[in-house]
Design an enzyme around this catalytic site. Structure first.
Site, PDB file in Angstrom:
ATOM      1  N   GLY A  46       0.708  -1.302  -0.232  1.00  0.00           N
ATOM      2  CA  GLY A  46       0.277  -0.427   0.032  1.00  0.00           C
ATOM      3  C   GLY A  46       0.750   1.450   0.607  1.00  0.00           C
ATOM      4  O   GLY A  46       0.136   2.518  -0.591  1.00  0.00           O
ATOM      5  N   ASP A 105      -5.084   2.132  11.063  1.00  0.00           N
ATOM      6  CA  ASP A 105      -6.771   1.514  11.517  1.00  0.00           C
ATOM      7  C   ASP A 105      -6.631   1.127  12.369  1.00  0.00           C
ATOM      8  O   ASP A 105      -6.529   2.242  13.881  1.00  0.00           O
ATOM      9  CB  ASP A 105      -6.454   0.597  10.478  1.00  0.00           C
ATOM     10  CG  ASP A 105      -8.054   0.208  10.229  1.00  0.00           C
ATOM     11  OD1 ASP A 105      -9.576   1.265  10.757  1.00  0.00           O
ATOM     12  OD2 ASP A 105      -8.598  -0.961   9.711  1.00  0.00           O
ATOM     13  N   GLY A 107      -3.790  -0.254  14.209  1.00  0.00           N
ATOM     14  CA  GLY A 107      -2.725  -0.144  15.017  1.00  0.00           C
ATOM     15  C   GLY A 107      -1.921  -1.499  15.164  1.00  0.00           C
ATOM     16  O   GLY A 107      -0.991  -1.324  15.256  1.00  0.00           O
ATOM     17  N   LEU A 110       1.358  -1.817  12.526  1.00  0.00           N
ATOM     18  CA  LEU A 110       2.552  -0.789  12.837  1.00  0.00           C
ATOM     19  C   LEU A 110       2.956  -1.175  14.301  1.00  0.00           C
ATOM     20  O   LEU A 110       4.743  -1.232  14.947  1.00  0.00           O
ATOM     21  CB  LEU A 110       2.091   0.674  12.836  1.00  0.00           C
ATOM     22  CG  LEU A 110       2.177   1.648  11.198  1.00  0.00           C
ATOM     23  CD1 LEU A 110       1.614   2.295  11.736  1.00  0.00           C
ATOM     24  CD2 LEU A 110       3.516   0.692  11.460  1.00  0.00           C
TER      25      LEU A 110
HETATM   26  P1  5GP Z   1      -3.644  -2.632  11.138  1.00  0.00           P
HETATM   27  O1  5GP Z   1      -3.274  -3.420  11.720  1.00  0.00           O
HETATM   28  O2  5GP Z   1      -3.899  -0.926  11.672  1.00  0.00           O
HETATM   29  O3  5GP Z   1      -5.335  -2.486  11.635  1.00  0.00           O
HETATM   30  O4  5GP Z   1      -3.570  -1.712  10.086  1.00  0.00           O
HETATM   31  C1  5GP Z   1      -3.466  -1.634   8.582  1.00  0.00           C
HETATM   32  C2  5GP Z   1      -3.304  -2.053   7.220  1.00  0.00           C
HETATM   33  O5  5GP Z   1      -4.520  -2.693   7.375  1.00  0.00           O
HETATM   34  C3  5GP Z   1      -3.032  -1.168   6.159  1.00  0.00           C
HETATM   35  O6  5GP Z   1      -1.247  -1.418   6.351  1.00  0.00           O
HETATM   36  C4  5GP Z   1      -3.755  -0.903   4.995  1.00  0.00           C
HETATM   37  O7  5GP Z   1      -3.010  -1.981   4.244  1.00  0.00           O
HETATM   38  C5  5GP Z   1      -5.149  -2.368   5.245  1.00  0.00           C
HETATM   39  N1  5GP Z   1      -5.964  -1.120   5.863  1.00  0.00           N
HETATM   40  C6  5GP Z   1      -6.413  -0.579   6.483  1.00  0.00           C
HETATM   41  N2  5GP Z   1      -7.752   0.088   6.729  1.00  0.00           N
HETATM   42  C7  5GP Z   1      -7.844   0.013   5.401  1.00  0.00           C
HETATM   43  C8  5GP Z   1      -8.921   0.483   4.188  1.00  0.00           C
HETATM   44  O8  5GP Z   1      -9.717   1.778   4.451  1.00  0.00           O
HETATM   45  N3  5GP Z   1      -8.577   0.443   2.696  1.00  0.00           N
HETATM   46  C9  5GP Z   1      -7.438  -0.248   2.413  1.00  0.00           C
HETATM   47  N4  5GP Z   1      -7.225  -0.551   1.650  1.00  0.00           N
HETATM   48  N5  5GP Z   1      -6.551  -0.842   3.488  1.00  0.00           N
HETATM   49  C10 5GP Z   1      -6.686  -0.744   4.780  1.00  0.00           C
END
Ligand code: 5GP
Length: 178
Positions: A46, A105, A107, A110
């Protein structure tokens, strides 16, 4: 851009706003990392568009490396399971690491990457994300540089996909079922 049947795109962040914000982030990073050995680490897939623009907005010598971790797979919900699919090519020991992410999103992704890089002997580890869905956070992660805070919506474009589609959109858009 052509959409899948029953899908429509609504622009959430316009390309020109992204471009000016990225220039500003680049200026801040340039000031903060003067005389430091900087390595940008893009989280695939991404972040590939963001890191390309951000790297060119930073007026310093720097290195670029990439990591890929599992996140949502083909679903749009976080599984909470983080796994390294592609590791770094170079050591980060003694370097100033700036993680470049497309979106934070929950977290969870990360948080894992941050601890992982710290344990590899980096002098400093900071995080730069283009988009932040603050209301969705499940675990606190230190976001040092941020493009835009966005509401809880699934977005595509500027590197972000749904089932590999829409990464090449210049705007960040919400996918709406029509
Ligand atoms: P987290 O671990 O913070 O929930 O998710 C991070 C990863 O989820 C991001 O790097 C991305 O790949 C994916 N992600 C989270 N929200 C979105 C979104 O609204 N759209 C897309 N395409 N990917 C998302």
């Amino acid at each position: 851009m052509r959409t899948a049947p029953g899908e429509r795109l609504e622009v959430l962040v316009r390309a020109q706003d992204i471009q000016s914000r990225v220039q500003l982030l680049g200026q801040h990073i340039t000031q903060d990392y003067e005389n430091k050995e900087l390595i940008l680490i893009g989280i695939l897939k991404g972040s590939f568009v963001f890191i390309a623009d951000l790297a060119r907005a930073i007026d310093l010598p720097l290195a670029v490396d990439f990591m890929a971790v599992s996140s949502y797979g083909m679903s749009t919900k976080s599984s909470g399971v983080v796994r390294i699919i592609k590791d770094l090519d170079e050591s980060v020991e003694g370097k100033h690491v700036l993680v470049v992410e497309d979106i934070v999103d929950t977290g969870l992704t990360l948080n894992y990457i941050y601890s992982h890089l710290k344990s590899r002997g980096a002098t400093s580890v900071k995080i730069c994300t283009l988009l932040d869905k603050v209301s969705r956070r499940q675990i606190a992660v230190p976001v040092h540089y941020k493009g835009f805070e966005i509401p809880d919506a699934f977005v595509v474009g500027y590197g972000l996909d749904v089932e590999e589609r829409y990464r090449n959109l210049a705007d960040v858009c919400q996918v709406v079922q029509s």
